[in-house]
Design a protein around this motif. Sequence first.
Motif, PDB file in Angstrom:
ATOM      1  N   GLY A  35      -0.384 -17.150   0.565  1.00  0.00           N
ATOM      2  CA  GLY A  35       0.210 -17.957  -0.489  1.00  0.00           C
ATOM      3  C   GLY A  35       0.718 -17.120  -1.644  1.00  0.00           C
ATOM      4  O   GLY A  35       1.632 -17.513  -2.362  1.00  0.00           O
ATOM      5  N   TRP A  36       0.132 -15.957  -1.843  1.00  0.00           N
ATOM      6  CA  TRP A  36       0.562 -15.045  -2.904  1.00  0.00           C
ATOM      7  C   TRP A  36       1.593 -14.046  -2.385  1.00  0.00           C
ATOM      8  O   TRP A  36       1.995 -13.129  -3.107  1.00  0.00           O
ATOM      9  N   GLY A  37       1.995 -14.167  -1.138  1.00  0.00           N
ATOM     10  CA  GLY A  37       3.034 -13.309  -0.587  1.00  0.00           C
ATOM     11  C   GLY A  37       2.519 -12.000  -0.041  1.00  0.00           C
ATOM     12  O   GLY A  37       3.298 -11.096   0.230  1.00  0.00           O
ATOM     13  N   GLU A  38       1.219 -11.889   0.133  1.00  0.00           N
ATOM     14  CA  GLU A  38       0.652 -10.662   0.679  1.00  0.00           C
ATOM     15  C   GLU A  38       0.464 -10.805   2.179  1.00  0.00           C
ATOM     16  O   GLU A  38       0.301 -11.892   2.701  1.00  0.00           O
ATOM     17  N   ALA A  39       0.498  -9.679   2.854  1.00  0.00           N
ATOM     18  CA  ALA A  39       0.282  -9.689   4.294  1.00  0.00           C
ATOM     19  C   ALA A  39      -1.180 -10.012   4.580  1.00  0.00           C
ATOM     20  O   ALA A  39      -2.074  -9.565   3.879  1.00  0.00           O
ATOM     21  N   SER A  40      -1.401 -10.810   5.583  1.00  0.00           N
ATOM     22  CA  SER A  40      -2.775 -11.129   5.948  1.00  0.00           C
ATOM     23  C   SER A  40      -3.330 -10.013   6.821  1.00  0.00           C
ATOM     24  O   SER A  40      -2.597  -9.223   7.394  1.00  0.00           O
ATOM     25  N   GLY A  41      -4.599  -9.945   6.899  1.00  0.00           N
ATOM     26  CA  GLY A  41      -5.233  -8.912   7.708  1.00  0.00           C
ATOM     27  C   GLY A  41      -6.378  -8.285   6.950  1.00  0.00           C
ATOM     28  O   GLY A  41      -6.775  -8.738   5.885  1.00  0.00           O
ATOM     29  N   ARG A  42      -6.893  -7.227   7.507  1.00  0.00           N
ATOM     30  CA  ARG A  42      -8.028  -6.560   6.884  1.00  0.00           C
ATOM     31  C   ARG A  42      -7.559  -5.760   5.676  1.00  0.00           C
ATOM     32  O   ARG A  42      -6.495  -5.171   5.672  1.00  0.00           O
ATOM     33  N   ARG A  43      -8.414  -5.726   4.688  1.00  0.00           N
ATOM     34  CA  ARG A  43      -8.115  -4.951   3.490  1.00  0.00           C
ATOM     35  C   ARG A  43      -8.853  -3.620   3.582  1.00  0.00           C
ATOM     36  O   ARG A  43     -10.060  -3.582   3.723  1.00  0.00           O
ATOM     37  N   GLY A  44      -8.104  -2.576   3.454  1.00  0.00           N
ATOM     38  CA  GLY A  44      -8.701  -1.253   3.531  1.00  0.00           C
ATOM     39  C   GLY A  44      -9.028  -0.709   2.151  1.00  0.00           C
ATOM     40  O   GLY A  44      -8.851  -1.372   1.116  1.00  0.00           O
ATOM     41  N   LEU A  45      -9.515   0.509   2.135  1.00  0.00           N
ATOM     42  CA  LEU A  45      -9.901   1.167   0.896  1.00  0.00           C
ATOM     43  C   LEU A  45      -8.709   1.294  -0.054  1.00  0.00           C
ATOM     44  O   LEU A  45      -8.864   1.127  -1.271  1.00  0.00           O
ATOM     45  N   ASP A  46      -7.538   1.573   0.472  1.00  0.00           N
ATOM     46  CA  ASP A  46      -6.346   1.703  -0.379  1.00  0.00           C
ATOM     47  C   ASP A  46      -6.075   0.419  -1.160  1.00  0.00           C
ATOM     48  O   ASP A  46      -5.710   0.466  -2.331  1.00  0.00           O
ATOM     49  N   TRP A  47      -6.242  -0.723  -0.512  1.00  0.00           N
ATOM     50  CA  TRP A  47      -6.002  -1.997  -1.201  1.00  0.00           C
ATOM     51  C   TRP A  47      -6.988  -2.169  -2.350  1.00  0.00           C
ATOM     52  O   TRP A  47      -6.611  -2.545  -3.452  1.00  0.00           O
ATOM     53  N   TYR A  48      -8.253  -1.888  -2.091  1.00  0.00           N
ATOM     54  CA  TYR A  48      -9.260  -2.041  -3.141  1.00  0.00           C
ATOM     55  C   TYR A  48      -9.010  -1.074  -4.300  1.00  0.00           C
ATOM     56  O   TYR A  48      -9.183  -1.429  -5.462  1.00  0.00           O
ATOM     57  N   LEU A  49      -8.608   0.149  -4.010  1.00  0.00           N
ATOM     58  CA  LEU A  49      -8.317   1.101  -5.073  1.00  0.00           C
ATOM     59  C   LEU A  49      -7.097   0.672  -5.885  1.00  0.00           C
ATOM     60  O   LEU A  49      -7.054   0.880  -7.097  1.00  0.00           O
TER      61      LEU A  49
END
Length: 59
Positions: A35-49
């Motif tokens: 809904g926010w336009g982000e790709a679905s899937g697993r979030r890795g360390l890069d996303w959290y950083l």
Amino acid sequence: MTEQDKTEQDKSRPAPRLVFKDPFEQQAGDDTDRGWGEASGRRGLDWYLDQRPPHHGEK
């Protein structure tokens, strides 16, 4: 149409029902990553950083 025909016709129809659902039980479209336009899937360390707020500083 006679009075008897109307009575028989009313009996054959199901009684109307009102169904009220709690809107807070349903998930809104913008409550998800998609809904926010982000790709679905697993979030890795890069996303959290990338999501780290600026006041936490860089490491």
